[in-house]
Write an enzyme that holds these catalytic residues in place. Structure first.
Site, PDB file in Angstrom:
ATOM      1  N   ARG A  18       0.808  -1.225   0.000  1.00 52.27           N
ATOM      2  CA  ARG A  18       0.000   0.000   0.000  1.00 52.27           C
ATOM      3  C   ARG A  18       0.839   1.272   0.000  1.00 52.27           C
ATOM      4  O   ARG A  18       0.287   2.370  -0.073  1.00 52.27           O
ATOM      5  CB  ARG A  18      -0.900   0.008   1.252  1.00 52.27           C
ATOM      6  CG  ARG A  18      -2.089  -0.917   1.181  1.00 52.27           C
ATOM      7  CD  ARG A  18      -3.158  -0.422   0.238  1.00 52.27           C
ATOM      8  NE  ARG A  18      -3.734   0.854   0.658  1.00 52.27           N
ATOM      9  CZ  ARG A  18      -4.800   0.965   1.452  1.00 52.27           C
ATOM     10  NH1 ARG A  18      -5.391  -0.131   1.910  1.00 52.27           N
ATOM     11  NH2 ARG A  18      -5.267   2.146   1.773  1.00 52.27           N
ATOM     12  N   HIS A  43      15.924 -10.662   4.263  1.00 50.93           N
ATOM     13  CA  HIS A  43      16.453 -11.186   3.000  1.00 50.93           C
ATOM     14  C   HIS A  43      16.180 -10.156   1.909  1.00 50.93           C
ATOM     15  O   HIS A  43      15.199 -10.270   1.175  1.00 50.93           O
ATOM     16  CB  HIS A  43      15.795 -12.521   2.671  1.00 50.93           C
ATOM     17  CG  HIS A  43      16.389 -13.225   1.495  1.00 50.93           C
ATOM     18  ND1 HIS A  43      16.395 -14.590   1.367  1.00 50.93           N
ATOM     19  CD2 HIS A  43      17.001 -12.763   0.368  1.00 50.93           C
ATOM     20  CE1 HIS A  43      16.969 -14.938   0.225  1.00 50.93           C
ATOM     21  NE2 HIS A  43      17.338 -13.825  -0.388  1.00 50.93           N
ATOM     22  N   GLU A  70      20.225 -12.434   4.967  1.00 55.34           N
ATOM     23  CA  GLU A  70      20.302 -13.501   3.967  1.00 55.34           C
ATOM     24  C   GLU A  70      20.355 -12.897   2.575  1.00 55.34           C
ATOM     25  O   GLU A  70      19.798 -11.820   2.337  1.00 55.34           O
ATOM     26  CB  GLU A  70      19.065 -14.397   4.033  1.00 55.34           C
ATOM     27  CG  GLU A  70      18.829 -15.097   5.334  1.00 55.34           C
ATOM     28  CD  GLU A  70      17.569 -15.935   5.305  1.00 55.34           C
ATOM     29  OE1 GLU A  70      17.434 -16.807   6.188  1.00 55.34           O
ATOM     30  OE2 GLU A  70      16.722 -15.737   4.408  1.00 55.34           O
ATOM     31  N   HIS A 190      13.044 -22.722   6.614  1.00 57.15           N
ATOM     32  CA  HIS A 190      12.171 -22.748   5.442  1.00 57.15           C
ATOM     33  C   HIS A 190      11.004 -23.712   5.692  1.00 57.15           C
ATOM     34  O   HIS A 190      11.192 -24.920   5.762  1.00 57.15           O
ATOM     35  CB  HIS A 190      12.890 -23.139   4.150  1.00 57.15           C
ATOM     36  CG  HIS A 190      12.161 -22.637   2.927  1.00 57.15           C
ATOM     37  ND1 HIS A 190      12.454 -21.439   2.326  1.00 57.15           N
ATOM     38  CD2 HIS A 190      11.129 -23.153   2.239  1.00 57.15           C
ATOM     39  CE1 HIS A 190      11.652 -21.247   1.291  1.00 57.15           C
ATOM     40  NE2 HIS A 190      10.824 -22.282   1.226  1.00 57.15           N
ATOM     41  N   HIS A 214       7.624 -16.926   7.081  1.00 54.20           N
ATOM     42  CA  HIS A 214       6.296 -17.015   6.455  1.00 54.20           C
ATOM     43  C   HIS A 214       5.266 -17.629   7.382  1.00 54.20           C
ATOM     44  O   HIS A 214       4.179 -17.066   7.591  1.00 54.20           O
ATOM     45  CB  HIS A 214       6.390 -17.810   5.152  1.00 54.20           C
ATOM     46  CG  HIS A 214       5.093 -17.918   4.429  1.00 54.20           C
ATOM     47  ND1 HIS A 214       4.590 -16.887   3.671  1.00 54.20           N
ATOM     48  CD2 HIS A 214       4.178 -18.914   4.370  1.00 54.20           C
ATOM     49  CE1 HIS A 214       3.417 -17.253   3.166  1.00 54.20           C
ATOM     50  NE2 HIS A 214       3.146 -18.473   3.578  1.00 54.20           N
TER      51      HIS A 214
END
Length: 241
Positions: A18, A43, A70, A190, A214
């Protein structure tokens, strides 16, 4: 106990969608530390589609825990890391168009590149971790490069966990044992989540740090960020018993 480093890329993605500064990335990072996170991971990618290079510079003086950057060691990334001097840099083989990390380094084929990059970062007092698949050969290759740690790419474990946890974790145990044999520190990350983290951390020898973004940020939409960080820490405490 294994340390929790929280990857805040997804917070930056939401902000960037946004424009403006909502959510505030710096405030989120400070809150994660206050809630018990033991590190912040970012990252930055060349297109700055989530973490911006300016974010990296702004975060460094604010953080009180370990800062982990990263990325693929292109020229601009190397310059940024050497300028900011985080506690740790994690080298990943992502191309510029990669949506997310999807493979570890071939540390045999890329030995010369990674050896030079690793030595340069270490000369500036930065610990170097190399992102690798759960393959003892790649772990041993990282040791020959001179890395301080490896980070195991855990997507395959997360994918196989629901159907056969024992089978899914077996190659990661072998890779961890190889890291111990080479004198390397061990990180992982991950697709680790509240569902699969405790089993993983309890069975991987010498696991120093997990980097989770995530799943943690997604779970925080339902559970709240403070509660989610504390639940992850609890999973790691359970694993250490």
């Amino acid at each position: 106990m294994t340390r929790l480093s929280v990857n805040i890329n997804k917070i930056a993605t939401l902000r960037n969608s946004r424009g403006g500064n909502i959510p505030d990335l710096l405030e989120a990072a400070r809150n994660i530390e206050r809630f018990g996170g033991e590190g912040i991971t970012v990252h930055p990618r060349p297109d700055e589609r989530h973490i911006r290079y300016a974010d990296v510079r702004a975060l460094k003086p604010l953080l009180t825990t370990e800062f982990n950057i990263e990325g693929y060691p292109g020229e601009r990334f190397v310059e940024l890391v050497n300028e900011v001097r985080p506690a740790q840099v994690t080298l990943v083989p992502d191309g510029p168009d990669a949506i997310t990390s999807n493979a570890g380094w071939d540390t045999l084929k890329n030995k010369d590149l990674l050896t030079e990059i690793t030595a340069g970062f270490q000369a500036n007092g930065i610990r170097v971790s190399i992102f690798v698949d759960a393959d003892p050969r790649m772990v041993e290759g990282a040791a020959r490069i001179g890395a301080d740690r490896v980070e195991l790419y855990t997507e395959a474990y997360a994918t196989g966990y629901k159907s056969d946890p024992e089978r899914a974790i077996a190659p990661f145990v072998s890779a961890a044992e190889a890291a111990q044999g080479c004198g390397l520190g061990l990180n992982a990350g991950h697709d680790l989540s509240l569902e699969n983290l405790e089993y993983f951390a309890a069975r991987i020898p010498g696991l120093l740090e997990v980097s989770i973004g995530h799943a943690l940020i997604s779970e925080a939409l339902y559970l709240g960020l403070e509660n989610t960080v504390r639940l992850y820490r609890q999973k790691l405490r359970n694993a250490a018993r």
